[in-house]
Design an enzyme around this catalytic site. Structure first.
Site, PDB file in Angstrom:
ATOM      1  N   GLY A  11       0.813  -1.225   0.000  1.00  0.00           N
ATOM      2  CA  GLY A  11       0.000   0.000   0.000  1.00  0.00           C
ATOM      3  C   GLY A  11       0.838   1.262   0.000  1.00  0.00           C
ATOM      4  N   LYS A  43       2.328   1.378 -12.607  1.00  0.00           N
ATOM      5  CA  LYS A  43       1.869   2.735 -12.306  1.00  0.00           C
ATOM      6  C   LYS A  43       3.050   3.684 -12.057  1.00  0.00           C
ATOM      7  CE  LYS A  43      -2.692   1.865 -10.295  1.00  0.00           C
ATOM      8  NZ  LYS A  43      -3.436   1.702  -9.043  1.00  0.00           N
ATOM      9  N   LYS A 126     -11.329  -5.037  10.049  1.00  0.00           N
ATOM     10  CA  LYS A 126      -9.973  -5.179  10.597  1.00  0.00           C
ATOM     11  C   LYS A 126      -9.946  -6.253  11.683  1.00  0.00           C
ATOM     12  CE  LYS A 126      -8.946  -0.305   9.620  1.00  0.00           C
ATOM     13  NZ  LYS A 126      -7.771  -0.156   8.764  1.00  0.00           N
TER      14      LYS A 126
END
Lengths: 321, 321
Positions: A11, A43, A126
């Site tokens: 991430g 990317k 989570k």
């Protein structure tokens, strides 16, 4: 520790992940690598990181466990800053971290202090991952950060800070007296770099903070620093509850629509932070969290006041852009 | 504390509750009362407790919250030793404890160390209550005890201890080398009496123990004390897994049949204790538990060896009878 820890970050191109990457590199004591999905490997943001000499590992998170285990080979610390809609994709990663002998898994937490279940959908997801980590006996640290300075200040009448606001508003919620834990987005990585080198945080919950402020206190600081008088809109506890009920219904009707989910996340955040008053040191202590400032008294985080002064000075940045 | 704490105990006629009642009365420093359901209020076991001068409060656990809140009036500590099939009935009790200002709720835990979710159905139900407690911010302590001495010894060939065994067997599970936390049933209440007077245990998990023994060590002790050679039957990890799978299927087909549930509880206990090796100090520490022996070094619990010697001496008792 005799050699540098090898840290893999998932991430890294997100807001939280970006802060963590910067903090890890700044610490200059880790072998830092990033984990990206095949769809992201080309990317520009990933290329930019690679250009800084950071090794990139590529893997589909939905790949079979043995494939992910191979991807994690040689990793000491795995940090996940995965997006809110993909949290449950960490399940195979937990198993792979176990198989690969990862010494510490930092699952995606990095939010406010909130009840483990039944308070916020984001937190509920989570919790599923934390439970899997506990079931599989994976060494871990759960790091929450409260709310960011960068999304905690109100609009000032001149419009000088609108450029750095996702929603230029000046709303006080439920009276504005609930204290809230705040961390500068840029400090998250600096705290993380300390936490993952610290045996005291192993298998523990910990929260970071620079300030604990109510909305009324935040508005006062913003008025002082800007010299502008803010007209405070008020949203009552009851109005927040109604907004929450509407957002819940919308998700119940269509749970996959990302906009429905985001509206619910926001309503649940407001309800948790301002009506329940969850995001406070006392509740963190109740839930068993360590306090990062107690462990690292020499780490001087950026205060809300400093952050806002920079924004006023034109040095802010619109998050998620 | 200036005055005695008023303690209300639910489940006082059960095995764990009975130990807790005895421990509380022995401590002689609490105002002890018991909570019973209307259907139990005329039971001889309840009458016996009342005859000892213990006040009895009567309430339906499924009553509305305000009724239960009134029932809890004036209570400092609420201890629940409710039966395994009724765990979720504690939900209204949690809300009522909050409304009544109970200073510490001890929900029904009192089992082995196990994963919070996905390991044992019994533990999963308890986790729902713990999450509700955390969501409602109710002061609490979660007390686990490992496995009881009283159900941890094997049959000896002479049959001398059969009278105190629910299932006279001498089976070693999965090789018999996994260490397990053990507490004498009679010591649970003595530990509880210490724990509820101790600020260090507020909002914490804690486990009690007298011994940490593997099955092979238990069998060795039993042979030494009895002088009898035990023929050790073996159930492999794979056989336990198969039994677990069968028991899971039976519950999936009919989840309300108590016998199905009990068979699954037992298979899950064996899998958790002997295959996964959950019921150990290291896993308790990983999960964040305090160690009651560290907090109360002067409390001398009854050892497994002592307990078994008593059973051999005819002074044992068949649990649940």
């Amino acid at each position: 520790m005799t050699s540098k820890q090898r840290v893999l970050l998932l991430g890294a191109t997100g807001e939280t992940g970006g802060s963590i990457l910067a903090g890890l590199l700044e610490a200059n004591q880790f072998d830092v690598e990033i984990l990206v999905r095949p769809s992201s490997s080309e990317k520009p943001a990933v290329k930019q990181i690679a250009d800084r000499g950071v090794n990139v590992r590529v893997s589909d998170l939905n790949a079979p466990e043995n494939e992910l285990t191979a991807t994690l080979s040689g990793i000491d610390v795995l940090i996940s800053a995965i997006g809110p809609h993909d949290l449950l994709q960490q399940k195979t990663l937990v198993r792979a971290a176990k198989s690969a002998g990862v010494k510490r898994f930092v699952p995606c937490a990095f939010i406010t202090i909130a009840p483990p279940k039944g308070g916020m959908m984001l937190r509920d997801d989570k919790e599923e991952i934390y439970n899997e980590i506990k079931r599989l006996v994976v060494p871990h640290t759960i790091i929450d950060v409260g709310f960011w300075h960068q999304i905690s200040f109100p609009r000032v009448p001149s419009g000088r800070v609108d450029y750095a606001m996702m929603m230029p508003k000046a709303t006080i919620h439920a009276g504005g007296n609930a204290p809230n834990i705040l961390t500068d987005l840029r400090d998250i990585g600096r705290f993380v770099a300390r936490i993952i080198e610290d045996d005291r945080t192993l298998n523990k919950y910990i929260y970071t903070w620079s300030d604990v402020l109510s909305e009324n206190e935040i508005f006062d600081i913003v008025q002082q620093v800007s010299g502008e008088e803010i007209e405070r809109e008020q949203e009552s506890a009851q109005e927040i509850e109604e907004r929450l009920a509407k957002a819940s219904s919308a998700v119940a009707e269509n749970s996959t629509d990302p906009m429905n989910r985001i509206m619910l996340y926001m309503a649940q955040y407001d309800y948790s932070k301002y009506v329940r008053g969850d995001n406070q040191p006392a509740y963190a202590k109740f839930l068993g969290y360590l306090d990062a400032r107690e462990l690292y008294p020499d780490l001087k985080p950026i205060s809300f006041r400093e952050c806002f002064a920079e924004v006023l000075d034109g040095k802010g940045r619109l998050p998620y852009h």
